[in-house]
Design an enzyme around this catalytic site. Structure first.
Site, PDB file in Angstrom:
ATOM      1  N   TYR A 184       0.835  -1.201   0.000  1.00 21.15           N
ATOM      2  CA  TYR A 184       0.000   0.000   0.000  1.00 21.15           C
ATOM      3  C   TYR A 184       0.875   1.258   0.000  1.00 21.15           C
ATOM      4  CZ  TYR A 184      -4.131  -2.854   1.071  1.00 21.15           C
ATOM      5  OH  TYR A 184      -5.153  -3.775   1.039  1.00 21.15           O
ATOM      6  N   LEU A 215     -18.594  -1.845  -0.241  1.00 24.77           N
ATOM      7  CA  LEU A 215     -19.495  -1.013  -1.053  1.00 24.77           C
ATOM      8  C   LEU A 215     -19.253  -1.221  -2.548  1.00 24.77           C
ATOM      9  CD1 LEU A 215     -19.512   2.374   0.911  1.00 24.77           C
ATOM     10  CD2 LEU A 215     -20.825   0.278   1.317  1.00 24.77           C
ATOM     11  N   LEU A 268     -22.445   0.622  -4.040  1.00 20.84           N
ATOM     12  CA  LEU A 268     -23.522   0.412  -3.073  1.00 20.84           C
ATOM     13  C   LEU A 268     -23.640   1.570  -2.083  1.00 20.84           C
ATOM     14  CD1 LEU A 268     -22.776  -3.358  -2.357  1.00 20.84           C
ATOM     15  CD2 LEU A 268     -24.572  -2.425  -3.832  1.00 20.84           C
ATOM     16  N   GLY A 269     -22.957   2.657  -2.371  1.00 20.48           N
ATOM     17  CA  GLY A 269     -22.948   3.790  -1.453  1.00 20.48           C
ATOM     18  C   GLY A 269     -23.853   4.939  -1.858  1.00 20.48           C
ATOM     19  N   GLY A 270     -24.881   4.651  -2.682  1.00 25.88           N
ATOM     20  CA  GLY A 270     -25.781   5.714  -3.126  1.00 25.88           C
ATOM     21  C   GLY A 270     -25.251   6.472  -4.316  1.00 25.88           C
TER      22      GLY A 270
END
Length: 330
Positions: A53, A218, A223-225
């Site tokens: 990362y 998500l 899936l977070g709007g």
């Protein structure tokens, strides 16, 4: 915050896992430290990272940011269950020198010492294999891990992105060798829109007593709007979410999802996390906030109770594959 055991171990971890992949590439060190402080204050004690990362020429940077946070003191390290990963090529240009990636005993030993230095700690609580290594046998991997456990550098080992048969193979090898606890967790892609893990991976994890740690809960923001945010002129979809919404049928599915949650007065991102917390075998999903506000939203999911009617509606929109082998056989 609510807590659970990590698989069959006695280790207590929070039902939300703080993902740190954005620390460095998208969130600077000061803001990353503020998010970690807020997470710890909220009771999140389980932090996830990986040696790669930071990405590109900055591989390892995320572990360094966490290490600098630990070095501030205040019992930060003592209160944190830190999980990191090994497998990836750590060369900045992507051209790894032989034995500087994957899961050979040589690379595991080298990678552990490098992660410990960056994290500024003397041990890693959960050391995860980031991917299967088809060229290295399980006996060699466990030999390396057993040595690290004996040295006190690693406490537990886990897998990530393993198929069900590899989870079984790894733990059968561990059992045959004796003296090793084997894998205690599996970190996999799992969310409402991507439920293939229910066919083989999650059943294998449950059979062998592994805690399941879903990543991308998500589904890349899908899936977070995401549609609601587009309409409001907010952050537009990108990556996996944008590719999915380009398919009219998939867009209609996401619209139905958002409409259902709007009917029940529930925020999409919080519902997606809360749904995962209802799933058998799930220890806790990884949330990777870029901001403190996103962390606050994720925390609300722990207390969110989804009604049976809402759960049934979610299953209707996003049907799972069904149990194995019935999902692909009679």
């Amino acid at each position: 915050m609510k807590y659970t055991q990590l698989g069959r171990t006695g280790l207590k971890v929070s039902r939300l896992v703080l993902g740190t992949m954005n620390f460095g590439p998208q969130t600077d060190e000061a803001d990353s430290h503020a998010i970690m402080d807020a997470a710890l204050d909220a009771g999140i004690n389980f932090f996830d990272t990986a040696n790669v990362y930071g990405w590109g020429e900055n591989k390892g940077r995320t572990e360094e940011i966490i290490g600098n946070w630990f070095a501030k003191g205040g019992d930060r390290r003592d209160k944190t269950v830190i999980a990191t990963k090994v497998y990836g090529n750590m060369a900045a240009d992507g051209d790894a020198w032989p034995n500087h990636d994957k899961l050979s005993a040589v690379n595991i030993r080298r990678a552990v010492d490098a992660s410990l230095k960056r994290l500024r700690t003397d041990h890693i609580d959960l050391y995860q294999f980031h991917h299967i290594d088809r060229a290295t046998g399980s006996d060699e991997i466990w030999q390396a891990i057993d040595t690290l456990v004996q040295q006190g550098k690693v406490l537990y080992a886990g897998s990530s992105n393993f198929p069900g048969y590899k989870i079984a193979q790894a733990n059968e090898t561990a059992a045959r060798r004796g003296g090793t606890i084997g894998l205690v967790s599996e970190q996999c892609l799992y969310n409402l829109a991507e439920r293939r893990a229910e066919m083989e991976v999650i059943p294998a994890a449950q059979e062998y007593g592994l805690g399941v740690i879903p990543w991308s809960p998500l589904h890349g923001g899908l899936l977070g709007g995401v549609i609601k945010k587009e309409v409001r002129g907010g952050r537009r979809a990108s990556g996996r979410a944008a590719d999915t919404l380009a398919d009219p049928a998939k867009r209609a599915q996401i619209q139905a999802y958002e409409d259902l949650l709007d009917k029940h007065g529930v925020e999409p991102g919080e519902a997606a996390l809360a749904w995962l917390l209802t799933r058998p075998g799930v220890t806790g999903p990884i949330v990777g906030p870029r901001t403190a506000e996103q962390l606050t939203s994720a925390l609300r999911a722990v207390e969110l109770e989804l009604s049976d009617e809402l759960l049934a509606g979610l299953d209707e929109i996003f049907p799972g594959p069904g149990p194995s082998p019935e999902a692909f056989a009679w």
